[in-house]
Design a protein around this motif. Structure first.
Motif, PDB file in Angstrom:
ATOM      1  N   ASP A  31       0.845  -1.199   0.000  1.00 59.68           N
ATOM      2  CA  ASP A  31       0.000   0.000   0.000  1.00 59.68           C
ATOM      3  C   ASP A  31       0.879   1.247   0.000  1.00 59.68           C
ATOM      4  O   ASP A  31       1.672   1.457   0.927  1.00 59.68           O
ATOM      5  CB  ASP A  31      -0.899  -0.004   1.237  1.00 59.68           C
ATOM      6  N   VAL A  32       0.747   2.082  -1.035  1.00 58.14           N
ATOM      7  CA  VAL A  32       1.603   3.268  -1.163  1.00 58.14           C
ATOM      8  C   VAL A  32       1.292   4.315  -0.103  1.00 58.14           C
ATOM      9  O   VAL A  32       2.088   5.235   0.117  1.00 58.14           O
ATOM     10  CB  VAL A  32       1.462   3.897  -2.561  1.00 58.14           C
ATOM     11  N   PHE A  33       0.150   4.202   0.572  1.00 56.29           N
ATOM     12  CA  PHE A  33      -0.164   5.161   1.635  1.00 56.29           C
ATOM     13  C   PHE A  33       0.802   4.993   2.802  1.00 56.29           C
ATOM     14  O   PHE A  33       1.165   5.962   3.459  1.00 56.29           O
ATOM     15  CB  PHE A  33      -1.602   4.978   2.111  1.00 56.29           C
ATOM     16  N   PHE A  34       1.187   3.755   3.052  1.00 50.85           N
ATOM     17  CA  PHE A  34       2.113   3.467   4.151  1.00 50.85           C
ATOM     18  C   PHE A  34       3.555   3.318   3.662  1.00 50.85           C
ATOM     19  O   PHE A  34       4.488   3.733   4.346  1.00 50.85           O
ATOM     20  CB  PHE A  34       1.686   2.186   4.873  1.00 50.85           C
ATOM     21  N   PHE A  35       3.738   2.713   2.498  1.00 47.96           N
ATOM     22  CA  PHE A  35       5.070   2.505   1.936  1.00 47.96           C
ATOM     23  C   PHE A  35       5.078   2.997   0.495  1.00 47.96           C
ATOM     24  O   PHE A  35       4.778   2.225  -0.428  1.00 47.96           O
ATOM     25  CB  PHE A  35       5.462   1.026   2.001  1.00 47.96           C
ATOM     26  N   PRO A  36       5.412   4.259   0.289  1.00 48.92           N
ATOM     27  CA  PRO A  36       5.410   4.799  -1.074  1.00 48.92           C
ATOM     28  C   PRO A  36       6.495   4.163  -1.930  1.00 48.92           C
ATOM     29  O   PRO A  36       7.454   3.571  -1.420  1.00 48.92           O
ATOM     30  CB  PRO A  36       5.679   6.289  -0.868  1.00 48.92           C
ATOM     31  N   ALA A  37       6.335   4.301  -3.231  1.00 47.91           N
ATOM     32  CA  ALA A  37       7.288   3.704  -4.163  1.00 47.91           C
ATOM     33  C   ALA A  37       8.664   4.339  -4.006  1.00 47.91           C
ATOM     34  O   ALA A  37       8.776   5.562  -3.819  1.00 47.91           O
ATOM     35  CB  ALA A  37       6.789   3.882  -5.595  1.00 47.91           C
ATOM     36  N   PRO A  38       9.724   3.534  -4.063  1.00 52.73           N
ATOM     37  CA  PRO A  38      11.087   4.089  -3.952  1.00 52.73           C
ATOM     38  C   PRO A  38      11.373   5.177  -4.980  1.00 52.73           C
ATOM     39  O   PRO A  38      12.095   6.129  -4.683  1.00 52.73           O
ATOM     40  CB  PRO A  38      11.974   2.858  -4.158  1.00 52.73           C
ATOM     41  N   ILE A  39      10.823   5.032  -6.189  1.00 49.83           N
ATOM     42  CA  ILE A  39      11.077   6.039  -7.218  1.00 49.83           C
ATOM     43  C   ILE A  39      10.480   7.380  -6.834  1.00 49.83           C
ATOM     44  O   ILE A  39      11.058   8.438  -7.109  1.00 49.83           O
ATOM     45  CB  ILE A  39      10.521   5.553  -8.598  1.00 49.83           C
ATOM     46  N   ASP A  40       9.314   7.369  -6.136  1.00 49.34           N
ATOM     47  CA  ASP A  40       8.702   8.618  -5.665  1.00 49.34           C
ATOM     48  C   ASP A  40       9.540   9.248  -4.552  1.00 49.34           C
ATOM     49  O   ASP A  40       9.679  10.475  -4.480  1.00 49.34           O
ATOM     50  CB  ASP A  40       7.279   8.354  -5.173  1.00 49.34           C
ATOM     51  N   ILE A  41      10.065   8.400  -3.686  1.00 50.01           N
ATOM     52  CA  ILE A  41      10.933   8.908  -2.613  1.00 50.01           C
ATOM     53  C   ILE A  41      12.185   9.536  -3.212  1.00 50.01           C
ATOM     54  O   ILE A  41      12.613  10.623  -2.793  1.00 50.01           O
ATOM     55  CB  ILE A  41      11.314   7.757  -1.657  1.00 50.01           C
ATOM     56  N   PHE A  42      12.758   8.874  -4.193  1.00 45.59           N
ATOM     57  CA  PHE A  42      13.956   9.389  -4.861  1.00 45.59           C
ATOM     58  C   PHE A  42      13.658  10.720  -5.540  1.00 45.59           C
ATOM     59  O   PHE A  42      14.468  11.661  -5.464  1.00 45.59           O
ATOM     60  CB  PHE A  42      14.459   8.369  -5.877  1.00 45.59           C
ATOM     61  N   ASP A  43      12.493  10.828  -6.199  1.00 45.19           N
ATOM     62  CA  ASP A  43      12.112  12.095  -6.846  1.00 45.19           C
ATOM     63  C   ASP A  43      11.963  13.215  -5.826  1.00 45.19           C
ATOM     64  O   ASP A  43      12.338  14.364  -6.088  1.00 45.19           O
ATOM     65  CB  ASP A  43      10.799  11.911  -7.623  1.00 45.19           C
ATOM     66  N   GLN A  44      11.413  12.885  -4.632  1.00 43.43           N
ATOM     67  CA  GLN A  44      11.260  13.894  -3.580  1.00 43.43           C
ATOM     68  C   GLN A  44      12.625  14.365  -3.081  1.00 43.43           C
ATOM     69  O   GLN A  44      12.831  15.566  -2.859  1.00 43.43           O
ATOM     70  CB  GLN A  44      10.455  13.314  -2.421  1.00 43.43           C
ATOM     71  N   VAL A  45      13.545  13.436  -2.927  1.00 42.55           N
ATOM     72  CA  VAL A  45      14.901  13.803  -2.493  1.00 42.55           C
ATOM     73  C   VAL A  45      15.559  14.714  -3.523  1.00 42.55           C
ATOM     74  O   VAL A  45      16.186  15.728  -3.169  1.00 42.55           O
ATOM     75  CB  VAL A  45      15.756  12.534  -2.264  1.00 42.55           C
ATOM     76  N   ILE A  46      15.410  14.380  -4.807  1.00 43.05           N
ATOM     77  CA  ILE A  46      15.995  15.196  -5.870  1.00 43.05           C
ATOM     78  C   ILE A  46      15.382  16.602  -5.879  1.00 43.05           C
ATOM     79  O   ILE A  46      16.100  17.606  -6.041  1.00 43.05           O
ATOM     80  CB  ILE A  46      15.802  14.520  -7.244  1.00 43.05           C
ATOM     81  N   SER A  47      14.070  16.687  -5.683  1.00 41.41           N
ATOM     82  CA  SER A  47      13.418  18.008  -5.676  1.00 41.41           C
ATOM     83  C   SER A  47      13.880  18.849  -4.499  1.00 41.41           C
ATOM     84  O   SER A  47      14.036  20.067  -4.618  1.00 41.41           O
ATOM     85  CB  SER A  47      11.890  17.844  -5.643  1.00 41.41           C
ATOM     86  N   TRP A  48      14.116  18.202  -3.344  1.00 38.90           N
ATOM     87  CA  TRP A  48      14.639  18.947  -2.197  1.00 38.90           C
ATOM     88  C   TRP A  48      16.068  19.421  -2.456  1.00 38.90           C
ATOM     89  O   TRP A  48      16.417  20.561  -2.141  1.00 38.90           O
ATOM     90  CB  TRP A  48      14.613  18.060  -0.955  1.00 38.90           C
ATOM     91  N   ILE A  49      16.887  18.536  -3.019  1.00 40.05           N
ATOM     92  CA  ILE A  49      18.276  18.895  -3.291  1.00 40.05           C
ATOM     93  C   ILE A  49      18.362  20.041  -4.294  1.00 40.05           C
ATOM     94  O   ILE A  49      19.247  20.902  -4.213  1.00 40.05           O
ATOM     95  CB  ILE A  49      19.054  17.663  -3.800  1.00 40.05           C
ATOM     96  N   ALA A  50      17.432  20.061  -5.247  1.00 41.90           N
ATOM     97  CA  ALA A  50      17.428  21.125  -6.260  1.00 41.90           C
ATOM     98  C   ALA A  50      16.939  22.456  -5.708  1.00 41.90           C
ATOM     99  O   ALA A  50      17.159  23.507  -6.321  1.00 41.90           O
ATOM    100  CB  ALA A  50      16.554  20.711  -7.445  1.00 41.90           C
ATOM    101  N   ASP A  51      16.302  22.427  -4.528  1.00 42.64           N
ATOM    102  CA  ASP A  51      15.778  23.642  -3.911  1.00 42.64           C
ATOM    103  C   ASP A  51      16.853  24.261  -3.012  1.00 42.64           C
ATOM    104  O   ASP A  51      17.363  23.596  -2.096  1.00 42.64           O
ATOM    105  CB  ASP A  51      14.527  23.310  -3.102  1.00 42.64           C
ATOM    106  N   VAL A  52      17.186  25.514  -3.254  1.00 49.41           N
ATOM    107  CA  VAL A  52      18.252  26.175  -2.490  1.00 49.41           C
ATOM    108  C   VAL A  52      17.904  26.285  -1.011  1.00 49.41           C
ATOM    109  O   VAL A  52      18.776  26.165  -0.138  1.00 49.41           O
ATOM    110  CB  VAL A  52      18.531  27.579  -3.079  1.00 49.41           C
ATOM    111  N   SER A  53      16.631  26.493  -0.689  1.00 52.07           N
ATOM    112  CA  SER A  53      16.221  26.656   0.707  1.00 52.07           C
ATOM    113  C   SER A  53      16.425  25.377   1.520  1.00 52.07           C
ATOM    114  O   SER A  53      16.515  25.430   2.753  1.00 52.07           O
ATOM    115  CB  SER A  53      14.751  27.079   0.780  1.00 52.07           C
ATOM    116  N   PHE A  54      16.505  24.240   0.852  1.00 53.39           N
ATOM    117  CA  PHE A  54      16.703  22.971   1.559  1.00 53.39           C
ATOM    118  C   PHE A  54      18.026  22.958   2.315  1.00 53.39           C
ATOM    119  O   PHE A  54      18.121  22.395   3.408  1.00 53.39           O
ATOM    120  CB  PHE A  54      16.651  21.819   0.545  1.00 53.39           C
ATOM    121  N   TYR A  55      19.038  23.600   1.758  1.00 51.50           N
ATOM    122  CA  TYR A  55      20.364  23.554   2.369  1.00 51.50           C
ATOM    123  C   TYR A  55      20.427  24.351   3.673  1.00 51.50           C
ATOM    124  O   TYR A  55      21.290  24.094   4.512  1.00 51.50           O
ATOM    125  CB  TYR A  55      21.409  24.045   1.380  1.00 51.50           C
TER     126      TYR A  55
END
Length: 257
Positions: A31-55
């Motif tokens: 169930d993705v509500f409890f365990f989301p897909a790894p590819i979605d998690i990876f995309d979220q990490v990439i979007s945070w890294i691309a955001d300057v405010s994340f640092y």
């Protein structure tokens, strides 16, 4: 088994776990509500890294972790060496130390917020309480494990208290202290994250708490993944420093008198 083979096995295990997870999500077994897909998690990490405010969040958590780690280690080593040398003081303070160590650190977080506010230092204080006892008990035990024969010989040769600390006690306790330094890194990060999670306006713990409040499992898992990478990087730095220190100690001990 050589290092390359071990690394290949580690990579194979990681691929198997992540790949199985992704296939389970695609097949509808997970169930993705409890365990989301790894590819979605990876995309979220990439979007945070691309955001300057994340640092800025990373910098805040890193500052809290480093300060808590350094202060907790310094206090723990100092207190451990002192009580390791003074058995009477250790017996007097023993029930108080055990009582303080038994207090759940999560309970202390709101108290530190009341005392120090929602800023940096309440998180540092919580990290210090976690790091302190790990280093303290190891330093105290290391001092008590000093070979009495070596200690007696040093005193016969005219060594004063400072000489004994420098050339006998600290070298004997070094391995104990070094082992605690590796363990306490994770505790420093935990202290900073718990403090941010319970009350803050910035930091990696704040990002995780914000994602949880929005029922965003992807954000929660992405924050956990970043924290794991964060700790691995710090641990690798400590590993390099420890190897250099051990090499220095070995070369110093092999030096002819």
């Amino acid at each position: 088994m050589n290092v390359m083979t071990e690394r290949l096995i580690q990579i194979a295990l990681l691929v198997a776990i992540v790949g199985g997870w992704q296939l389970g999500v695609a097949a509808g077994v997970i169930d993705v509500f409890f365990f989301p897909a790894p590819i979605d998690i990876f995309d979220q990490v990439i979007s945070w890294i691309a955001d300057v405010s994340f640092y800025s969040h990373v910098a805040i958590t890193l500052t809290e972790t480093v300060l808590g780690y350094l202060v907790g280690t310094a206090l723990g080593v100092a207190a451990g060496v002192w009580l390791g040398l003074s058995r009477s003081a250790a017996r007097i303070l023993d029930p108080f130390i055990k009582g303080l160590n038994a207090i759940p650190r999560v309970v202390l977080a709101p108290i530190f917020v009341l005392w120090l506010g929602l800023g940096l230092w309440s998180k540092v204080a919580l990290a210090v309480t976690l790091v302190f006892f790990v280093t303290f008990f190891n330093a105290m035990q290391g001092v008590r494990e000093v070979n009495p024969v070596v200690l007696s010989n040093a005193r016969i040769l005219g060594g004063n208290r400072r000489d004994l600390l420098r050339h006998v006690y600290f070298p004997a306790a070094a391995s104990w202290i070094l082992s605690s330094l590796r363990t306490s890194v994770g505790f420093a990060v935990v202290g900073a994250i718990i403090g941010e999670y319970l009350g803050s306006s910035a930091g990696l713990g704040y990002l995780i708490a914000q994602a949880e409040g929005n029922f965003d499992a992807v954000g929660v898992f992405a924050g956990i993944l970043i924290l794991a990478i964060f700790v691995l990087i710090i641990d690798s730095i400590l590993d390099i420093a420890e190897k250099r220190l051990i090499k220095w100690r070995s070369s110093a001990s092999e030096r002819p008198a």
